[in-house]
Write a protein that holds these residues in place. Structure first.
Motif, PDB file in Angstrom:
ATOM      1  N   PRO A   1       1.024  10.387  -5.036  1.00 53.67           N
ATOM      2  CA  PRO A   1      -0.121  10.668  -5.510  1.00 53.67           C
ATOM      3  C   PRO A   1      -1.499  11.040  -4.865  1.00 53.67           C
ATOM      4  O   PRO A   1      -1.390  10.798  -3.546  1.00 53.67           O
ATOM      5  CB  PRO A   1      -0.462   9.082  -6.191  1.00 53.67           C
ATOM      6  N   TRP A   2      -2.510  11.489  -5.471  1.00 53.28           N
ATOM      7  CA  TRP A   2      -4.011  11.616  -5.119  1.00 53.28           C
ATOM      8  C   TRP A   2      -4.401  10.426  -4.412  1.00 53.28           C
ATOM      9  O   TRP A   2      -5.191  10.343  -3.576  1.00 53.28           O
ATOM     10  CB  TRP A   2      -4.712  12.477  -5.795  1.00 53.28           C
ATOM     11  N   THR A   3      -4.483   9.260  -5.411  1.00 52.93           N
ATOM     12  CA  THR A   3      -4.882   7.871  -5.294  1.00 52.93           C
ATOM     13  C   THR A   3      -4.321   7.052  -6.130  1.00 52.93           C
ATOM     14  O   THR A   3      -3.379   7.433  -6.903  1.00 52.93           O
ATOM     15  CB  THR A   3      -6.396   7.983  -5.241  1.00 52.93           C
ATOM     16  N   PHE A   4      -4.868   5.735  -6.086  1.00 57.85           N
ATOM     17  CA  PHE A   4      -4.524   4.694  -6.990  1.00 57.85           C
ATOM     18  C   PHE A   4      -5.507   4.060  -7.633  1.00 57.85           C
ATOM     19  O   PHE A   4      -6.436   3.869  -6.878  1.00 57.85           O
ATOM     20  CB  PHE A   4      -3.481   3.594  -6.162  1.00 57.85           C
ATOM     21  N   LEU A   5      -5.537   3.605  -8.820  1.00 61.19           N
ATOM     22  CA  LEU A   5      -6.368   2.886  -9.394  1.00 61.19           C
ATOM     23  C   LEU A   5      -5.423   1.527  -9.355  1.00 61.19           C
ATOM     24  O   LEU A   5      -5.200   1.328 -10.741  1.00 61.19           O
ATOM     25  CB  LEU A   5      -6.794   3.567 -10.873  1.00 61.19           C
ATOM     26  N   GLY A   6      -5.839   0.473  -8.594  1.00 61.81           N
ATOM     27  CA  GLY A   6      -4.881  -0.651  -8.819  1.00 61.81           C
ATOM     28  C   GLY A   6      -3.663  -0.326  -8.525  1.00 61.81           C
ATOM     29  O   GLY A   6      -3.178   0.364  -7.537  1.00 61.81           O
ATOM     30  N   SER A   7      -2.785  -0.405  -9.222  1.00 65.27           N
ATOM     31  CA  SER A   7      -1.271  -0.260  -9.182  1.00 65.27           C
ATOM     32  C   SER A   7      -1.088   1.072  -9.817  1.00 65.27           C
ATOM     33  O   SER A   7       0.306   1.471  -9.670  1.00 65.27           O
ATOM     34  CB  SER A   7      -0.361  -1.391  -9.591  1.00 65.27           C
ATOM     35  N   ARG A   8      -1.758   1.732 -10.276  1.00 69.89           N
ATOM     36  CA  ARG A   8      -1.533   2.923 -11.308  1.00 69.89           C
ATOM     37  C   ARG A   8      -1.960   4.225 -10.271  1.00 69.89           C
ATOM     38  O   ARG A   8      -2.886   4.285  -9.679  1.00 69.89           O
ATOM     39  CB  ARG A   8      -2.492   3.068 -12.342  1.00 69.89           C
ATOM     40  N   PRO A   9      -0.601   4.773  -9.978  1.00 72.60           N
ATOM     41  CA  PRO A   9      -0.872   6.061  -9.306  1.00 72.60           C
ATOM     42  C   PRO A   9      -1.416   7.323 -10.019  1.00 72.60           C
ATOM     43  O   PRO A   9      -1.422   7.490 -11.180  1.00 72.60           O
ATOM     44  CB  PRO A   9       0.570   6.421  -8.899  1.00 72.60           C
ATOM     45  N   MET A  10      -2.175   7.920  -9.497  1.00 70.07           N
ATOM     46  CA  MET A  10      -3.148   9.291 -10.052  1.00 70.07           C
ATOM     47  C   MET A  10      -2.832  10.553  -9.352  1.00 70.07           C
ATOM     48  O   MET A  10      -3.065  10.809  -8.184  1.00 70.07           O
ATOM     49  CB  MET A  10      -4.799   8.811 -10.042  1.00 70.07           C
ATOM     50  N   TYR A  11      -2.255  11.474 -10.355  1.00 68.45           N
ATOM     51  CA  TYR A  11      -1.504  12.534  -9.688  1.00 68.45           C
ATOM     52  C   TYR A  11      -2.586  13.925 -10.001  1.00 68.45           C
ATOM     53  O   TYR A  11      -2.658  14.348 -11.192  1.00 68.45           O
ATOM     54  CB  TYR A  11      -0.035  12.893 -10.306  1.00 68.45           C
TER      55      TYR A  11
ATOM     56  N   PHE B   1      -1.803   6.475   2.042  1.00 63.27           N
ATOM     57  CA  PHE B   1      -1.200   7.155   2.725  1.00 63.27           C
ATOM     58  C   PHE B   1       0.143   6.468   2.908  1.00 63.27           C
ATOM     59  O   PHE B   1       1.201   6.699   2.770  1.00 63.27           O
ATOM     60  CB  PHE B   1      -1.690   7.310   4.275  1.00 63.27           C
ATOM     61  N   ALA B   2      -0.112   4.952   3.331  1.00 62.61           N
ATOM     62  CA  ALA B   2       1.274   3.907   3.294  1.00 62.61           C
ATOM     63  C   ALA B   2       2.003   3.925   1.800  1.00 62.61           C
ATOM     64  O   ALA B   2       3.207   3.990   1.891  1.00 62.61           O
ATOM     65  CB  ALA B   2       0.745   2.669   3.546  1.00 62.61           C
ATOM     66  N   ARG B   3       1.234   4.093   0.864  1.00 62.69           N
ATOM     67  CA  ARG B   3       2.170   3.929  -0.529  1.00 62.69           C
ATOM     68  C   ARG B   3       2.591   5.586  -0.728  1.00 62.69           C
ATOM     69  O   ARG B   3       4.021   5.309  -1.280  1.00 62.69           O
ATOM     70  CB  ARG B   3       1.073   3.740  -1.374  1.00 62.69           C
ATOM     71  N   ALA B   4       2.130   6.480  -0.410  1.00 60.91           N
ATOM     72  CA  ALA B   4       2.610   7.733  -0.736  1.00 60.91           C
ATOM     73  C   ALA B   4       4.130   7.791   0.333  1.00 60.91           C
ATOM     74  O   ALA B   4       4.992   8.735  -0.224  1.00 60.91           O
ATOM     75  CB  ALA B   4       1.767   8.867  -0.251  1.00 60.91           C
ATOM     76  N   LEU B   5       3.843   7.277   1.339  1.00 63.04           N
ATOM     77  CA  LEU B   5       5.192   7.138   2.252  1.00 63.04           C
ATOM     78  C   LEU B   5       6.324   6.300   1.809  1.00 63.04           C
ATOM     79  O   LEU B   5       7.563   6.403   2.263  1.00 63.04           O
ATOM     80  CB  LEU B   5       4.963   6.929   3.660  1.00 63.04           C
ATOM     81  N   GLY B   6       5.984   5.748   0.423  1.00 68.65           N
ATOM     82  CA  GLY B   6       7.079   4.696  -0.116  1.00 68.65           C
ATOM     83  C   GLY B   6       7.146   3.186   0.502  1.00 68.65           C
ATOM     84  O   GLY B   6       8.031   2.477   0.141  1.00 68.65           O
ATOM     85  N   LEU B   7       5.989   2.915   1.374  1.00 67.13           N
ATOM     86  CA  LEU B   7       6.135   1.369   1.966  1.00 67.13           C
ATOM     87  C   LEU B   7       5.478   0.424   0.728  1.00 67.13           C
ATOM     88  O   LEU B   7       4.339   1.039  -0.021  1.00 67.13           O
ATOM     89  CB  LEU B   7       5.050   1.416   3.090  1.00 67.13           C
ATOM     90  N   PRO B   8       5.696  -0.619   0.968  1.00 68.09           N
ATOM     91  CA  PRO B   8       5.315  -1.740   0.074  1.00 68.09           C
ATOM     92  C   PRO B   8       3.585  -1.798   0.417  1.00 68.09           C
ATOM     93  O   PRO B   8       3.258  -1.488   1.507  1.00 68.09           O
ATOM     94  CB  PRO B   8       5.874  -2.944   0.395  1.00 68.09           C
ATOM     95  N   ASN B   9       2.926  -2.068  -0.715  1.00 70.65           N
ATOM     96  CA  ASN B   9       1.632  -2.384  -0.628  1.00 70.65           C
ATOM     97  C   ASN B   9       0.829  -3.493  -0.124  1.00 70.65           C
ATOM     98  O   ASN B   9      -0.210  -3.801   0.429  1.00 70.65           O
ATOM     99  CB  ASN B   9       0.653  -2.073  -1.846  1.00 70.65           C
ATOM    100  N   ASP B  10       1.937  -4.577   0.043  1.00 69.61           N
ATOM    101  CA  ASP B  10       1.643  -5.792   0.763  1.00 69.61           C
ATOM    102  C   ASP B  10       2.060  -5.941   2.127  1.00 69.61           C
ATOM    103  O   ASP B  10       3.206  -5.271   2.668  1.00 69.61           O
ATOM    104  CB  ASP B  10       2.497  -7.147   0.078  1.00 69.61           C
ATOM    105  N   ALA B  11       1.047  -6.178   3.110  1.00 68.87           N
ATOM    106  CA  ALA B  11       1.157  -6.168   4.532  1.00 68.87           C
ATOM    107  C   ALA B  11       2.368  -6.900   4.960  1.00 68.87           C
ATOM    108  O   ALA B  11       3.065  -6.374   5.952  1.00 68.87           O
ATOM    109  CB  ALA B  11      -0.157  -6.631   5.248  1.00 68.87           C
ATOM    110  N   VAL B  12       2.858  -8.199   4.627  1.00 75.16           N
ATOM    111  CA  VAL B  12       3.861  -8.704   5.085  1.00 75.16           C
ATOM    112  C   VAL B  12       5.143  -8.094   4.648  1.00 75.16           C
ATOM    113  O   VAL B  12       6.100  -7.694   5.607  1.00 75.16           O
ATOM    114  CB  VAL B  12       4.187 -10.158   4.586  1.00 75.16           C
TER     115      VAL B  12
END
Length: 322
Positions: free
Chosen positions: A222-232, A99-110
């Motif tokens: 994306p539907w999900t991610f495999l590591g850094s790879r988005p999967m559509y 959800f966060a990454r689909a919104l365009g947010l960084p995947n790093d919490a900081v």
């Protein structure tokens, strides 16, 4: 601004020290209340109480997709946002954070915390559409409470994979992408209905589509991610539309590698495809119904077995700081 920070203390990718630093950074700009979750479902109760009291303007979820889902369901316990609910913000702390990454947010919490503070200073927010799943009236699942989801749901094969992963985590295994891949292979070998689908797709005003072995409901891409790879799986799915659905009629030994390759090579322009693939885009109301009880999942949370689930796409259901 008054804010409640809902913290999952066992989030996969944040340490206690990191959570302390993030809390301090947020408290420097917000009138912050912090609550740590103690059990499954606690985040939902915390968010629901905050919405009912009207005590905060913002609820921040610090955790993975499961924590976010609980917070969303707490905020929307009485229905979609009509303008008086707290806004939602997300700081990713899970293993995938779709959800966060689909919104365009960084995947790093900081980094995501910095982006959140920038968005707050700029007054930047968007209204996102969400999915709503409920037991179908007139079926044994009619009594199942409705539940909101942010990015995906599934009945059948993919939900079986999620259930296997949760079982492994209960045994002490860490939630990793390798764990998901292993459990997907085991589900493929052990699923007796992957070549003779038991799921029917029902829509008002349309003929039923029967014989689905896999059914994925997408609220975004994306539907999900495999590591850094988005999967559509459904590239056109969006927070700005209703729901998309991807169904597969047959997961044979020959077809499965082809679909796996398609997912690995998928893009915003190209998802799952082929003779056995059924796709729907921007649909608001439909039902998935099975001849036998099948695994069911929402936002990566296994919810047991279901025979019938009705889905509704709700546009502009919740305001999110982003």
């Amino acid at each position: 601004m008054r804010a409640l920070l809902v913290v999952n203390p066992v989030a996969t990718t944040t340490s206690a020290r990191t959570r302390e630093v993030l809390t301090h950074a947020l408290a420097s700009d917000l009138k912050l209340e912090v609550a740590a979750t103690e059990a499954r479902g606690h985040a939902r109760e915390l968010a629901r109480e905050a919405a009912e009291r009207g005590s905060v303007d913002l609820v921040i979820a610090l955790g993975g997709d499961g924590t976010v889902n609980e917070v969303v369901n707490g905020l929307l316990a009485e229905g979609p946002d009509t303008g008086d609910l707290p806004r939602l913000a997300v700081v990713p702390g899970g293993s995938t954070n779709v959800f966060a990454r689909a919104l365009g947010l960084p995947n790093d919490a900081v980094e995501a915390t910095g982006a959140l503070l920038d968005a707050l200073h700029a007054g930047s927010e968007r209204a996102v559409g969400l999915g709503l799943a409920a037991g179908t009236p007139g079926t044994p699942d009619a009594v199942v409470p409705r539940r909101w989801f942010t990015f995906c749901a599934g009945l059948g094969f993919d939900a079986g994979v999620v259930g296997r992963v949760e079982s492994e985590r209960e045994r002490g295994k860490r939630s990793t992408h390798a764990l998901y891949v292993r459990q997907a292979l085991r589900q493929f070998v052990g699923d007796p209905r992957r070549t003779n689908g038991a799921i029917s797709l029902l829509r008002p005003g349309h003929s039923p589509i029967e014989g689905l072995a896999l059914s994925m409901v997408c609220n975004t891409a994306p539907w999900t991610f495999l590591g850094s790879r988005p999967m559509y799986a459904a590239p056109r799915a969006s927070f700005d539309t209703a729901l998309d659905l991807v169904g597969i009629t047959r997961l044979s030994s020959a077809a499965m590698p082809r679909y796996a390759t398609q997912l690995l090579r998928s893009s915003p322009e190209r998802g799952l495809r082929g003779k056995g693939v059924v796709t729907l885009h921007d649909v608001s109301d439909f039902t998935l119904q099975s001849q036998v009880p099948l695994p069911f999942q929402l936002d990566g949370d296994h919810l047991g077995l279901r025979t019938s689930v009705t889905f509704t796409g709700v546009r502009r259901a919740l305001r999110v700081i982003v």
